[in-house]
Enzyme design. Structure first.
Site, mmCIF file in Angstrom:
data_model
loop_
_atom_site.group_PDB
_atom_site.id
_atom_site.type_symbol
_atom_site.label_atom_id
_atom_site.label_comp_id
_atom_site.label_asym_id
_atom_site.label_seq_id
_atom_site.Cartn_x
_atom_site.Cartn_y
_atom_site.Cartn_z
ATOM 1 N N HIS A 87 0.913 -1.200 0.152
ATOM 2 C CA HIS A 87 0.120 -0.037 -0.051
ATOM 3 C C HIS A 87 0.887 1.214 0.026
ATOM 4 C CE1 HIS A 87 -2.257 -2.960 2.363
ATOM 5 N NE2 HIS A 87 -3.555 -2.349 1.985
ATOM 6 N N ASP A 127 2.392 2.177 3.424
ATOM 7 C CA ASP A 127 3.295 1.070 3.917
ATOM 8 C C ASP A 127 4.754 1.370 3.624
ATOM 9 O OD1 ASP A 127 0.881 -0.549 4.390
ATOM 10 O OD2 ASP A 127 1.443 -1.861 2.416
HETATM 11 C C1 XUL Z 1 -7.666 -6.581 4.655
HETATM 12 C C2 XUL Z 1 -6.637 -7.021 3.620
HETATM 13 C C3 XUL Z 1 -5.906 -5.992 3.163
HETATM 14 C C4 XUL Z 1 -5.839 -6.200 1.494
HETATM 15 C C5 XUL Z 1 -4.911 -4.941 0.799
HETATM 16 O O1 XUL Z 1 -8.205 -7.753 5.263
HETATM 17 O O2 XUL Z 1 -6.814 -8.130 3.170
HETATM 18 O O3 XUL Z 1 -4.723 -5.987 3.525
HETATM 19 O O4 XUL Z 1 -5.199 -7.289 1.121
HETATM 20 O O5 XUL Z 1 -5.712 -3.785 1.136
#
Ligand code: XUL
Ligand code: CO
Length: 395
Positions: free
Chosen positions: A102, A105
């Protein structure tokens, strides 16, 4: 740059009888299974957020693990770079070829989006250097549109035009970064796209707005040269009481309704399937028969808990059924992202390595068992005996 995981060398395959805890028992990257090396079936990825950021905090207690990776202060650009160093050393030692991230992150988020974006430019330059050095690639990128308080009522489904625009700006940048890093996919996980009560929710309007945001993302992505897949990652609940992308069938219906089905596929997470009351295999099959099996978030939940515990997968039966679906579908366009984290007491650098060995071995053994199921002829023989057609052989 000094070694962060010192004392841990490259993890090798030693076979099921090995007692070396720092060795693979089943994952043998070059071993041929049904005509292809294991690693071609299993493009593993490291989730930046769990492995390099999450340090054990839960709602009852603070961090138990030290994930400073030698930086003098956490939440700084020095720390962001230390995470890059740690991440690439970690992936190289485990033989993991991909990572997922993300935006927030990889750098600390600033109050001003322009400052955040400049930080993102700087860190991705550094990541690119490491990618060239190691050959490690980006599986997918995404924008975190759920942690910042501004998203308390959603991103695409928010009731604020300003927040909606902020989300659009964040997606624009995250797409640019994904293209810069050569990512194969771009994920939408709508953690806060849902509702608490319908008494104050215009569901149709919210869904139309989410679709509009996705449409803009597709248009912009294609304009800047993103040729990969967009993914929806379904999840029924948590953090919201009810999330719109409840499961694969719901998400696929949504994509078709809004004309997004050509650009999108599913990113199926095992634990999200469980939360929706389905098996992991069910979600994979629904995606596959609709031509939308894209990528997998490999983890597992705990059947006694109704939470998204994101455990490293160790259930070989589930992994076998998963690999059965993946082989029958002709593979993934994406990969296997370990959206998984260690338990709070597993707080050492060694524990980080053990988690991945466990997950990779589980899927390797699942692959071996699924190939046996397909190759040993028992299922087709039974089908013939009972005069039925195996659904996955029907095409
Ligand atoms: C949350 C989840 C996230 C997604 C990416 O449950 O799985 O980490 O994978 O936003
Ligand atoms: Co996930």
């Amino acid at each position: 740059m000094s070694e962060i995981f010192s004392g841990i060398s490259k993890i090798a395959y030693e076979g099921a009888k090995s007692t070396n805890t720092f060795a693979f028992k089943f994952y043998d990257a070059e071993k041929i299974v049904m005509g292809k090396p294991m690693k071609d079936y299993l493009p593993f990825a490291m989730a930046w957020w769990h492995n390099l950021c999450a340090a054990g905090t839960d709602m009852f207690g603070r961090d138990t693990a030290d994930k400073a990776f030698g930086a003098s202060e956490k939440g700084t650009m020095e720390h962001a770079k230390a995470k890059v160093d740690a991440g690439f050393e970690f992936m190289s030692k485990l033989g993991i070829e991909y990572f997922c991230f993300h935006d927030v992150d990889i750098v600390p988020e600033a109050d001003d989006i322009n400052v955040t974006n400049a930080r993102l430019d700087e860190i991705t330059d550094y990541m690119l250097e490491k990618m060239k050095e190691t050959g490690i690639k980006c599986l997918w990128g995404t924008a975190n549109m759920f942690s910042n308080p501004r998203f308390m009522n959603g991103a695409g489904s928010t009731n604020s035009a300003e927040v909606y625009c902020f989300a659009a700006a964040q997606i624009k940048k995250a797409l640019e970064l994904t293209v810069k890093l050569g990512g194969k996919g771009y994920v939408f996980w709508g953690g806060r796209e849902g509702y608490e009560t319908l008494l104050n929710t215009d569901m149709k309007f919210e869904q139309e707005n989410i679709a509009r945001l996705m449409k803009m993302a597709v248009e912009y992505g294609r304009k800047i040269g993103f040729t990969g897949d967009f993914y929806i990652e379904p999840k029924p609940k948590e953090p919201m009481k009810h999330q719109y992308d409840f499961d694969a069938a719901t998400a696929i219906g949504f994509l078709r309704q809004y004309g997004l089905e050509k650009d999108f596929k599913m990113n199926i997470e095992a634990n999200h399937a469980t939360l929706a009351g389905h098996t992991f295999q069910h979600e994979l099959r629904v995606s596959a028969i609709n031509g939308m099996l894209g990528s997998i978030d490999a983890n597992q939940g705990d059947y006694l808990l109704g939470w998204d515990t994101d455990e490293f997968p160790f259930d070989v039966y589930e992994a076998t059924m998963c690999m059965y679906e993946v082989i029958k579908a002709g593979g993934l366009t994406g990969g296997f992202n370990f959206d998984a984290k260690n338990r709070r007491p597993s707080n050492t650098a060694e524990d980080m390595v053990y988690g991945f060995i466990l997950g990779m071995d589980t899927f390797a053994l699942g692959l071996i068992k699924a190939a046996e199921l397909i190759e040993d002829g028992t299922l087709p023989a039974l089908a013939e005996y009972y005069g039925v057609t195996l659904v996955t052989d029907a095409e």
